[in-house]
Design a protein around this motif. Structure first.
Motif, PDB file in Angstrom:
ATOM      1  N   SER A 160       0.830  -1.206   0.000  1.00  0.00           N
ATOM      2  CA  SER A 160       0.000   0.000   0.000  1.00  0.00           C
ATOM      3  C   SER A 160       0.861   1.250   0.000  1.00  0.00           C
ATOM      4  N   VAL A 161       0.315   2.255  -0.662  1.00  0.00           N
ATOM      5  CA  VAL A 161       1.027   3.521  -0.849  1.00  0.00           C
ATOM      6  C   VAL A 161       0.100   4.635  -0.385  1.00  0.00           C
ATOM      7  N   LEU A 162       0.510   5.362   0.646  1.00  0.00           N
ATOM      8  CA  LEU A 162      -0.247   6.548   1.049  1.00  0.00           C
ATOM      9  C   LEU A 162       0.422   7.746   0.383  1.00  0.00           C
ATOM     10  N   ALA A 163      -0.197   8.227  -0.691  1.00  0.00           N
ATOM     11  CA  ALA A 163       0.346   9.372  -1.426  1.00  0.00           C
ATOM     12  C   ALA A 163      -0.116  10.634  -0.708  1.00  0.00           C
ATOM     13  N   THR A 164       0.824  11.374  -0.151  1.00  0.00           N
ATOM     14  CA  THR A 164       0.424  12.538   0.638  1.00  0.00           C
ATOM     15  C   THR A 164       0.398  13.784  -0.254  1.00  0.00           C
ATOM     16  N   GLY A 165      -0.599  14.634  -0.005  1.00  0.00           N
ATOM     17  CA  GLY A 165      -0.823  15.772  -0.892  1.00  0.00           C
ATOM     18  C   GLY A 165      -0.350  17.106  -0.343  1.00  0.00           C
ATOM     19  N   GLY A 166       0.414  17.049   0.742  1.00  0.00           N
ATOM     20  CA  GLY A 166       0.822  18.291   1.406  1.00  0.00           C
ATOM     21  C   GLY A 166       1.618  19.237   0.525  1.00  0.00           C
ATOM     22  N   HIS A 167       2.330  18.686  -0.483  1.00  0.00           N
ATOM     23  CA  HIS A 167       3.146  19.551  -1.334  1.00  0.00           C
ATOM     24  C   HIS A 167       2.357  20.100  -2.524  1.00  0.00           C
ATOM     25  N   GLY A 168       1.059  19.767  -2.617  1.00  0.00           N
ATOM     26  CA  GLY A 168       0.245  20.274  -3.724  1.00  0.00           C
ATOM     27  C   GLY A 168      -0.195  21.717  -3.474  1.00  0.00           C
ATOM     28  N   GLU A 180      -3.269  -2.842  -3.263  1.00  0.00           N
ATOM     29  CA  GLU A 180      -3.446  -3.924  -4.231  1.00  0.00           C
ATOM     30  C   GLU A 180      -4.892  -4.401  -4.196  1.00  0.00           C
ATOM     31  N   ASN A 181      -5.521  -4.503  -5.329  1.00  0.00           N
ATOM     32  CA  ASN A 181      -6.868  -5.087  -5.454  1.00  0.00           C
ATOM     33  C   ASN A 181      -7.907  -4.482  -4.514  1.00  0.00           C
ATOM     34  N   ARG A 182      -7.735  -3.253  -4.149  1.00  0.00           N
ATOM     35  CA  ARG A 182      -8.740  -2.591  -3.293  1.00  0.00           C
ATOM     36  C   ARG A 182      -9.014  -1.217  -3.895  1.00  0.00           C
ATOM     37  N   ARG A 183     -10.208  -0.692  -3.572  1.00  0.00           N
ATOM     38  CA  ARG A 183     -10.493   0.679  -4.018  1.00  0.00           C
ATOM     39  C   ARG A 183      -9.602   1.656  -3.279  1.00  0.00           C
ATOM     40  N   THR A 184      -9.256   2.739  -3.952  1.00  0.00           N
ATOM     41  CA  THR A 184      -8.440   3.743  -3.258  1.00  0.00           C
ATOM     42  C   THR A 184      -9.308   4.436  -2.208  1.00  0.00           C
ATOM     43  N   GLU A 185      -8.649   4.939  -1.188  1.00  0.00           N
ATOM     44  CA  GLU A 185      -9.354   5.655  -0.134  1.00  0.00           C
ATOM     45  C   GLU A 185      -8.759   7.061  -0.051  1.00  0.00           C
ATOM     46  N   GLU A 186      -9.626   8.054   0.090  1.00  0.00           N
ATOM     47  CA  GLU A 186      -9.111   9.434   0.082  1.00  0.00           C
ATOM     48  C   GLU A 186      -9.463  10.150   1.374  1.00  0.00           C
ATOM     49  N   ARG A 211      -0.438   1.933  14.552  1.00  0.00           N
ATOM     50  CA  ARG A 211      -0.313   0.499  14.232  1.00  0.00           C
ATOM     51  C   ARG A 211       0.255  -0.253  15.434  1.00  0.00           C
ATOM     52  N   ALA A 212       1.200   0.364  16.141  1.00  0.00           N
ATOM     53  CA  ALA A 212       1.778  -0.277  17.330  1.00  0.00           C
ATOM     54  C   ALA A 212       0.704  -0.514  18.384  1.00  0.00           C
ATOM     55  N   LYS A 213      -0.279   0.381  18.405  1.00  0.00           N
ATOM     56  CA  LYS A 213      -1.358   0.231  19.396  1.00  0.00           C
ATOM     57  C   LYS A 213      -2.485  -0.651  18.890  1.00  0.00           C
ATOM     58  N   GLY A 214      -2.308  -1.229  17.716  1.00  0.00           N
ATOM     59  CA  GLY A 214      -3.279  -2.202  17.216  1.00  0.00           C
ATOM     60  C   GLY A 214      -4.378  -1.619  16.341  1.00  0.00           C
ATOM     61  N   LEU A 215      -4.266  -0.336  15.966  1.00  0.00           N
ATOM     62  CA  LEU A 215      -5.279   0.231  15.068  1.00  0.00           C
ATOM     63  C   LEU A 215      -5.111  -0.360  13.668  1.00  0.00           C
ATOM     64  N   SER A 216      -6.221  -0.410  12.926  1.00  0.00           N
ATOM     65  CA  SER A 216      -6.124  -0.792  11.510  1.00  0.00           C
ATOM     66  C   SER A 216      -5.338   0.297  10.788  1.00  0.00           C
ATOM     67  N   LEU A 217      -4.871  -0.024   9.583  1.00  0.00           N
ATOM     68  CA  LEU A 217      -4.109   0.986   8.837  1.00  0.00           C
ATOM     69  C   LEU A 217      -4.960   2.240   8.599  1.00  0.00           C
ATOM     70  N   GLU A 218      -6.221   2.062   8.211  1.00  0.00           N
ATOM     71  CA  GLU A 218      -7.088   3.228   7.941  1.00  0.00           C
ATOM     72  C   GLU A 218      -7.260   4.082   9.192  1.00  0.00           C
ATOM     73  N   ASN A 219      -7.521   3.441  10.330  1.00  0.00           N
ATOM     74  CA  ASN A 219      -7.718   4.206  11.566  1.00  0.00           C
ATOM     75  C   ASN A 219      -6.425   4.879  12.007  1.00  0.00           C
ATOM     76  N   ALA A 220      -5.309   4.195  11.799  1.00  0.00           N
ATOM     77  CA  ALA A 220      -4.013   4.791  12.168  1.00  0.00           C
ATOM     78  C   ALA A 220      -3.743   6.024  11.305  1.00  0.00           C
ATOM     79  N   ILE A 221      -4.086   5.934  10.018  1.00  0.00           N
ATOM     80  CA  ILE A 221      -3.889   7.082   9.113  1.00  0.00           C
ATOM     81  C   ILE A 221      -4.807   8.227   9.542  1.00  0.00           C
ATOM     82  N   ASP A 222      -6.046   7.880   9.786  1.00  0.00           N
ATOM     83  CA  ASP A 222      -7.043   8.863  10.229  1.00  0.00           C
ATOM     84  C   ASP A 222      -6.539   9.674  11.423  1.00  0.00           C
ATOM     85  N   ARG A 223      -6.123   8.947  12.426  1.00  0.00           N
ATOM     86  CA  ARG A 223      -5.714   9.607  13.668  1.00  0.00           C
ATOM     87  C   ARG A 223      -4.400  10.378  13.466  1.00  0.00           C
TER      88      ARG A 223
END
Ligand code: PLP
Length: 253
Positions: A160-168, A180-186, A211-223
């Protein structure tokens, strides 16, 4: 466990990682990979730490201390990737968050060609997620089209690739998770404006803490994104260049 470089301005690198991870309630195990000559404007020189010494540190820590995630930033040179890959072989279930640091915002180099190639071929396939900014994504994925570059990285073995948009430049920052094989999430986020020294490090370290605290990747990104936004809102004018996100505010969750 964090492998990253020292920025003596305290904006990016291992200090950013230590502060973010600590604020988010984890105990960092910092393994220094390189020293830089740097201020809040740019990187002027850097020197890697001996890969053999890093190998000893990893073995020593692992024998003593449980760890729940690994985060990498600037890695110094390609030998460090080889050491890390050998180490990771023993920990296939520990999430690895890779911030593929290549250049400082001021344009100074933090990775040579050999390091970039080694990260791409050996490290990225082991990562839970890699977190390139726009410049890194174009370079690593060989395309100025972010979508094409991300697809290229996925086909090269990234999960998985989290493309960050901060430089836009848009009104909002849009971070996009390609998998891989999943819809992108924005994630559309408020753009506060300006560039902040160490914001990429802070984001990746905060994801690793989640992630160290057991969050899913999406929740870890969110937070992690909320944490970075708050740190940027309170950024410190440390020097004459980019302000530094204030990562000192702790969060109890
Ligand atoms: N790691 C080190 C040691 C650095 O010196 C830098 C930047 O200058 C970075 C990482 C990347 O910083 P940023 O989060 O601003 O992309």
């Amino acid at each position: 466990m964090i492998l990253s470089g020292l920025d003596p301005s305290g904006g990016a690198g291992i200090q950013a990682d230590i502060q973010a991870v600590t604020a988010l309630g984890c105990h960092p195990l910092p393994v220094l990979t390189c020293l830089t000559v740097q201020d809040t404007k740019n990187v002027y020189n850097s020197a890697p730490v001996d890969a053999g010494l890093i190998e000893q540190q990893l073995a020593c820590l692992a024998a003593d201390t449980p760890f729940q995630a690994i985060k990498t930033g600037a890695l110094g040179n390609a030998d460090v990737v080889d050491v890390l890959v050998r180490f990771l072989d023993r920990y296939p279930d520990i999430p690895l968050i890779v911030d593929p640091v290549i250049k400082a915002a001021g344009g100074g180099d933090l990775a040579d060609e050999a390091l970039i190639d080694r990260m791409r071929s050996r490290l990225f396939p082991l990562a839970d997620v890699i977190t390139p900014n726009g410049v890194e994504l174009a370079l690593l994925g060989n395309s100025d089209d972010p979508e094409k570059a991300a697809v290229q990285l996925l086909s090269g073995g990234c999960h998985s690739v989290l493309a960050t948009g901060g430089h836009g430049t848009g009104e909002q920052i849009i971070n996009i998770l390609h998998r891989e094989n999943r819809r992108t999430e924005e994630w559309p986020l408020e753009r506060i404006g300006g560039e902040y020294h160490g914001s990429g490090c802070t984001l990746a370290a905060a994801i690793a803490a989640g992630r160290a605290k057991g969050l899913s990747l999406e929740n870890a990104i969110d937070r992690a994104q909320l944490f970075v936004l708050e740190a940027i809102r309170n950024a410190l004018e440390v020097g004459q260049g980019q302000p530094v996100p204030d990562r000192s505010r702790t969060e109890s969750t």
